[in-house]
Design a protein around this motif. Structure first.
Motif, PDB file in Angstrom:
ATOM      1  N   VAL A 747       0.817  -1.211   0.000  1.00 23.49           N
ATOM      2  CA  VAL A 747       0.000   0.000   0.000  1.00 23.49           C
ATOM      3  C   VAL A 747       0.852   1.262   0.000  1.00 23.49           C
ATOM      4  N   LEU A 748       2.161   1.106   0.092  1.00 22.93           N
ATOM      5  CA  LEU A 748       3.051   2.265   0.122  1.00 22.93           C
ATOM      6  C   LEU A 748       3.356   2.710  -1.299  1.00 22.93           C
ATOM      7  N   ASN A 749       2.919   3.906  -1.652  1.00 21.38           N
ATOM      8  CA  ASN A 749       3.064   4.413  -3.016  1.00 21.38           C
ATOM      9  C   ASN A 749       4.320   5.275  -3.120  1.00 21.38           C
ATOM     10  N   ARG A 750       5.456   4.600  -3.257  1.00 19.93           N
ATOM     11  CA  ARG A 750       6.746   5.232  -3.436  1.00 19.93           C
ATOM     12  C   ARG A 750       7.088   6.215  -2.316  1.00 19.93           C
ATOM     13  N   PRO A 751       7.360   5.733  -1.113  1.00 15.38           N
ATOM     14  CA  PRO A 751       7.841   6.609  -0.042  1.00 15.38           C
ATOM     15  C   PRO A 751       9.125   7.317  -0.473  1.00 15.38           C
ATOM     16  N   SER A 752       9.373   8.473   0.093  1.00 19.31           N
ATOM     17  CA  SER A 752      10.558   9.237  -0.291  1.00 19.31           C
ATOM     18  C   SER A 752      11.260   9.787   0.935  1.00 19.31           C
ATOM     19  N   ILE A 753      12.551  10.009   0.751  1.00 21.17           N
ATOM     20  CA  ILE A 753      13.385  10.647   1.761  1.00 21.17           C
ATOM     21  C   ILE A 753      14.071  11.832   1.101  1.00 21.17           C
ATOM     22  N   GLN A 754      13.983  12.999   1.733  1.00 14.20           N
ATOM     23  CA  GLN A 754      14.660  14.154   1.160  1.00 14.20           C
ATOM     24  C   GLN A 754      15.321  14.967   2.261  1.00 14.20           C
ATOM     25  N   VAL A 755      16.399  15.652   1.885  1.00 10.98           N
ATOM     26  CA  VAL A 755      17.138  16.521   2.785  1.00 10.98           C
ATOM     27  C   VAL A 755      17.156  17.915   2.179  1.00 10.98           C
ATOM     28  N   ASN A 756      16.733  18.902   2.959  1.00  9.92           N
ATOM     29  CA  ASN A 756      16.740  20.295   2.530  1.00  9.92           C
ATOM     30  C   ASN A 756      17.814  21.042   3.303  1.00  9.92           C
ATOM     31  N   LEU A 757      18.774  21.601   2.559  1.00  9.19           N
ATOM     32  CA  LEU A 757      19.878  22.357   3.147  1.00  9.19           C
ATOM     33  C   LEU A 757      19.721  23.823   2.765  1.00  9.19           C
ATOM     34  N   ASN A 758      19.779  24.698   3.753  1.00  9.06           N
ATOM     35  CA  ASN A 758      19.675  26.134   3.503  1.00  9.06           C
ATOM     36  C   ASN A 758      20.891  26.850   4.061  1.00  9.06           C
ATOM     37  N   ASN A 759      21.333  27.877   3.319  1.00  5.97           N
ATOM     38  CA  ASN A 759      22.483  28.682   3.725  1.00  5.97           C
ATOM     39  C   ASN A 759      23.683  27.780   4.006  1.00  5.97           C
ATOM     40  N   ILE A 760      24.099  27.057   2.992  1.00  2.00           N
ATOM     41  CA  ILE A 760      25.119  26.024   3.184  1.00  2.00           C
ATOM     42  C   ILE A 760      26.481  26.599   3.564  1.00  2.00           C
ATOM     43  N   ASN A 761      26.738  27.888   3.302  1.00  2.00           N
ATOM     44  CA  ASN A 761      28.002  28.492   3.734  1.00  2.00           C
ATOM     45  C   ASN A 761      27.878  29.161   5.093  1.00  2.00           C
ATOM     46  N   ASN A 762      26.705  28.998   5.754  1.00  2.00           N
ATOM     47  CA  ASN A 762      26.479  29.497   7.121  1.00  2.00           C
ATOM     48  C   ASN A 762      26.803  30.982   7.236  1.00  2.00           C
ATOM     49  N   SER A 763      26.333  31.749   6.263  1.00  2.00           N
ATOM     50  CA  SER A 763      26.577  33.191   6.263  1.00  2.00           C
ATOM     51  C   SER A 763      25.450  33.891   7.019  1.00  2.00           C
ATOM     52  N   THR A 764      25.792  34.616   8.078  1.00  2.00           N
ATOM     53  CA  THR A 764      24.786  35.346   8.857  1.00  2.00           C
ATOM     54  C   THR A 764      24.854  36.822   8.484  1.00  2.00           C
ATOM     55  N   GLN A 765      24.330  37.136   7.321  1.00  2.00           N
ATOM     56  CA  GLN A 765      24.397  38.480   6.785  1.00  2.00           C
ATOM     57  C   GLN A 765      23.048  39.179   6.940  1.00  2.00           C
ATOM     58  N   ARG A 766      23.050  40.483   6.745  1.00  2.00           N
ATOM     59  CA  ARG A 766      21.792  41.224   6.735  1.00  2.00           C
ATOM     60  C   ARG A 766      21.063  40.969   5.418  1.00  2.00           C
ATOM     61  N   THR A 767      19.777  40.692   5.507  1.00  2.00           N
ATOM     62  CA  THR A 767      19.033  40.319   4.300  1.00  2.00           C
ATOM     63  C   THR A 767      17.870  41.248   3.982  1.00  2.00           C
ATOM     64  N   GLY A 768      17.631  42.262   4.793  1.00  2.00           N
ATOM     65  CA  GLY A 768      16.533  43.162   4.496  1.00  2.00           C
ATOM     66  C   GLY A 768      16.371  44.210   5.578  1.00  2.00           C
ATOM     67  N   ILE A 769      15.544  45.206   5.259  1.00  2.00           N
ATOM     68  CA  ILE A 769      15.293  46.308   6.179  1.00  2.00           C
ATOM     69  C   ILE A 769      14.078  45.939   7.034  1.00  2.00           C
ATOM     70  N   TYR A 770      14.269  45.802   8.338  1.00  2.00           N
ATOM     71  CA  TYR A 770      13.142  45.545   9.232  1.00  2.00           C
ATOM     72  C   TYR A 770      12.458  46.851   9.628  1.00  2.00           C
ATOM     73  N   GLY A 771      13.234  47.833  10.088  1.00  2.00           N
ATOM     74  CA  GLY A 771      12.677  49.134  10.437  1.00  2.00           C
ATOM     75  C   GLY A 771      13.504  50.232   9.811  1.00  2.00           C
ATOM     76  N   PHE A 772      12.948  50.976   8.850  1.00  2.00           N
ATOM     77  CA  PHE A 772      13.686  52.050   8.185  1.00  2.00           C
ATOM     78  C   PHE A 772      13.683  53.294   9.081  1.00  2.00           C
ATOM     79  N   SER A 773      14.448  54.299   8.707  1.00  2.00           N
ATOM     80  CA  SER A 773      14.384  55.604   9.370  1.00  2.00           C
ATOM     81  C   SER A 773      14.461  56.695   8.318  1.00  2.00           C
ATOM     82  N   ASP A 774      14.096  57.921   8.706  1.00  2.00           N
ATOM     83  CA  ASP A 774      14.158  59.035   7.759  1.00  2.00           C
ATOM     84  C   ASP A 774      15.606  59.338   7.380  1.00  2.00           C
ATOM     85  N   ASN A 775      16.461  59.450   8.393  1.00  2.00           N
ATOM     86  CA  ASN A 775      17.881  59.743   8.172  1.00  2.00           C
ATOM     87  C   ASN A 775      18.667  59.142   9.310  1.00  2.00           C
TER      88      ASN A 775
END
Length: 811
Positions: A747-775
């Motif tokens: 009854v098993l219709n092709r079980p699967s195993i997958q691995v998801n890797l994110n940020n493989i170089n482990n870079s902790t950089q800034r990725t966007g503006i959370y709170g902007f300011s005027d100046n």
């Protein structure tokens, strides 16, 4: 602007007349013929899907398209790895397919799934997707997006932060974005950045079960089960229900995110093509908050976190004061499609969204210096300990938030096809209610643990015995919107012209119950929203299209409510109510729908007035969103997508590129150090959070047993201030997927195993503006005043993560 509106509105009247004069057509179209790549709620093109062997007059050469599609389906892979599809629209539509979604991390949210689209900048708070992502599209925020699930709006203005609670990814059939445009019949107004459509999978025709297990870094675990009934008897009724539970530790600092989720769908089909569906989405979560560093903090510490241990009555940063209690939300909708005749259909979708929950904040108050609104009130700050506080004695209190939100509405339309014409008449109604009652609650002064705010006996009371709510207001609006659309098909369907007109009538108000505030503020607006689009097929592969439309965004009403500091009585919000934002948008594009290569390029222009910017900030120790007007804005740019069908039967590359030039049109009104009105020199400067370039590259592999992919995307530097005196550098994010499908067994219709890797170089950089300011730096205004600067804050990319998923489908 008025001339454009008049022209577009006139076209919606003229096109139906031309169509009626054009004479009958060989066969009528119906809504069920919409191409699979078109969002279910969008009827921008009523043309039937192109047949692979008979689309225009040109014959096929080489490999036939239907053979390619069969091979791709067998190998569980689609064009560009599922990130590009053949289109036949009068506007830009970008989608990810079901097979792409199935290969991503199962905890992925809607925004994370769209991260490889050309102009989408998806900013993750954590690596799993359990928490909502930040999103910018063509430099526009989450609140500039419309959100539609199977024809119903799922997120109201100001509620885009709830997008991680919409659907479990296993139940998503596809996710699409129409950057910069919406269809007239969409139940949205705020769509300057476009509309995100999510389609829930239908129940399967046969009884089946699917079970998923996910484990990974940061103590992440998730379990998922979906049960499909199959057809119940011979009733043409089928249903599914699914449940998931997920948890992950914060990748930095103390805290945990937990989520439980239930999806349900019942579908009834009729022989004439009519359908009735009932859908329900339920979610509860308990999440902490991340802190977002300034540039100086980033350079010195990389990031800052809530305190892991309690350090006394001034420690409002203790992590237990920076997390929500259980927050419940859900959507109930009933999409109904009725075929009244071969030429007339009726579609109606009633819907209801709700959300309620509580959460603490932390601030220190002094006995004798407690305020309700702008008035000092007598509160014994030792109530939580059973004693009596002395004047000048300080206590840490919980300045929490709480209250329910209810949104109900219905979108209903008739579509009549006659000859070359499809005429649509519809009406959309929505009612929004938010009852905000933010209590001042007890905190254990020895441990820092906040009391449970779901019980009012944990709230402070005034001397007169009333509960102490530092915010107490009611936000509400009613929206009525009739609309008309027409689609005209000419030249054997090579030329399709769409015109539409939506009249949005909104009455919104704020009833405030704290002393010193305006008891009632309200406004009524009538906004005409015209649209016009066309596409022309030169042959079976080459197509051009144009689109133009108006857009309206009302400010989140929480930004108009007058609010006061509980410790000083000073007004913190509501002194200047923001105005509604208006926009005129144009787009011209080209598509190539070849046998092996699929490509699209779209050029766009947007002109906005009363540009609404969303400011993420803190108030009384709680993370909040506020909106303000930033004058006019002009944005221009181009989106490019290129992908192929499987090459050598296994590989599918995908390439994307985006260019954006977003400029401020006006100098920003502000106040100088002497309290006098002045203006910052912002005219002509680049808008915040608007990278000039984005580019992505993806390569997918699938041979039916082994599968995998690599995705890399570059986002260029972004300014974090309106004066362009501070910016974050460009960055690269990446992900890798590896998977294996087992043979079918019993009854098993092709079980699967997958691995998801994110940020493989482990870079902790800034990725966007959370709170902007005027100046960021002290500036001299147009009138010569000195204007002090303030520091913007930033999203930080989560560190490396690895998640393994075992998926077991059973039939």
């Amino acid at each position: 602007m008025s001339h454009r509106n008049a022209l577009l509105a006139t076209s919606s009247i003229v096109i139906p007349i031309i169509g009626l004069l054009a004479g009958p057509k060989a066969h009528a179209d119906s809504r069920s013929h919409l191409p699979e790549s078109i969002p279910a709620s969008s009827t921008v093109s009523m043309k039937p899907p192109p047949r692979p062997t008979k689309r225009a007059s040109a014959p096929l050469h080489g490999v036939k398209a239907e053979e390619i599609n069969v091979a791709a389906a067998h190998l569980h892979i689609s064009s560009g790895g599922g990130m590009i599809q053949r289109r036949d629209d009068t506007r830009s539509v970008q989608s990810v397919s079901a097979d792409y979604i199935a290969k991503q991390n199962p905890t992925s949210n809607v925004v994370g799934l769209l991260s490889m689209m050309p102009s989408v900048n998806s900013m993750s708070q954590e690596p799993t997707g359990i928490l909502s992502n930040g999103i910018m599209v063509r430099g526009l925020t989450v609140d500039d997006m419309g959100w539609v699930l199977d024809g119903a709006p799922t997120l109201s203005p100001g509620a885009g932060r709830f997008q991680a609670e919409m659907l479990d990814s296993e139940n998503m059939d596809r996710v699409s974005i129409t950057p910069g445009s919406s269809s007239t019949d969409d139940p949205v107004t705020s769509a300057t950045g476009g509309v995100i459509y999510t389609k829930m999978k239908d129940p399967s025709e046969k009884a089946r079960t699917q079970v998923d297990f996910t484990y990974g870094t940061f103590n992440t675990y998730r379990g998922f089960i979906r049960l499909d009934s199959g057809e119940i008897g011979h009733s043409d009724i089928r249903a599914f229900v699914s449940y998931s539970s997920a948890s992950t530790d914060f990748w930095r600092g103390p805290g945990i995110a937990k989520k439980q989720h239930v999806d349900f769908k019942l579908l009834k089909s009729f022989n004439n093509g009519s359908t009735f569906a009932f859908e329900s989405v339920f979610n509860n979560n308990k999440n902490g908050y991340y802190y977002y560093p300034t540039q100086q903090e980033w350079r010195q510490y990389r990031w800052i976190n809530p305190d892991a241990t309690y350090s006394g009555i001034h420690d409002g940063s203790y992590y237990k004061l920076n997390q929500t209690s259980l927050f419940y939300s859900g959507t109930v909708l009933a999409p109904i499609h009725v075929v009244l005749s071969p030429h007339l259909t009726w579609d109606t979708t009633p819907y209801f969204w709700y959300g309620f929950g509580w959460g603490p904040g932390g601030t220190t108050l002094t006995q004798g210096q407690t305020y309700l609104g702008n008035q000092r009130v007598d509160v014994n700050l030792a109530q939580g300990t059973g004693g009596v506080a002395q004047n000048g004695q300080q206590y840490l209190v919980s300045t929490g938030f709480g209250g329910p939100t209810y949104i109900g509405g219905i979108n209903s339309k008739f579509a009549w096809t006659h000859g070359h014409n499809t005429l649509t008449l519809g009406y959309w109604y929505e009612n929004y209610n938010l009852r905000e009652k933010d209590p001042v609650g007890f905190i254990n002064q020895e441990t820092g643990d906040p009391a449970d705010l779901s019980h009012s006996y944990n709230y402070y009371r005034l001397a007169n015995g009333r509960l102490y709510y530092y915010d107490n207001y009611f936000l509400h609006y009613q929206l009525n919107s009739p609309y008309i659309m027409d689609t005209l098909r000419l030249l054997k369907d090579r030329l399709v012209i769409n015109a539409g007109f939506k009249d949005v009538m909104v009455t919104r108000g704020v009833d405030n119950y704290v002393p010193g505030s305006t008891p009632h503020m309200g406004i009524s607006e009538n906004i005409p929203l015209p649209s016009l689009g066309a596409r022309y097929n030169f042959d079976r592969a080459n197509q051009v299209y144009i689109n133009a439309e108006g857009d309206y965004r009302q400010p989140f009403m929480g930004s108009t409510a007058e609010q006061y500091s509980v410790g000083s009585g000073a007004m913190t919000t509501g002194a200047n109510s923001p105005k509604s934002q208006y926009a005129i948008k144009e787009e011209i594009g080209y598509r190539y729908n070849g046998d092996r290569l699929i490509a699209s390029v779209s050029f766009f222009n947007m002109n906005m007035t009363n540009r609404l910017l969303t400011l993420n900030t803190y108030q009384e120790g709680v993370q909040v969103q506020r909106e303000l007007n930033a004058g006019g804005q002009t944005s221009r740019g181009v989106d490019v997508q290129i992908g192929t069908i499987p090459l050598w039967g296994r590989f599918t590359p995908y390439v994307t590129f985006a260019y954006l030039d977003a400029r401020q049109d006006n100098n920003l009104r502000t106040v100088d150090s002497n309290g006098q009105v002045d203006y910052l020199h912002t005219a002509g400067k680049t808008q915040v959070a608007s990278p000039h370039y984005q580019a992505g590259l993806g390569l997918s592999y699938d041979d039916g047993t082994f599968f995998g992919s690599v995705n890399v995307k570059y986002i260029s530097s972004q300014y974090a201030t309106l004066m362009n005196d501070e910016k974050m550098p460009g960055y690269i994010n990446n992900s890798v997927i590896l998977g294996y499908r087992l043979p079918k067994f019993a009854v098993l219709n092709r079980p699967s195993i997958q691995v998801n890797l994110n940020n493989i170089n482990n870079s902790t950089q800034r990725t966007g503006i959370y709170g902007f300011s005027d100046n960021a730096r002290t500036s001299t205004g147009v009138l010569g005043g000195t204007i002090a600067g303030s520091s913007p804050t930033y999203y930080v990319e989560p560190g490396f993560s690895a998640l393994m998923t075992v998926r077991v489908p059973m039939e």
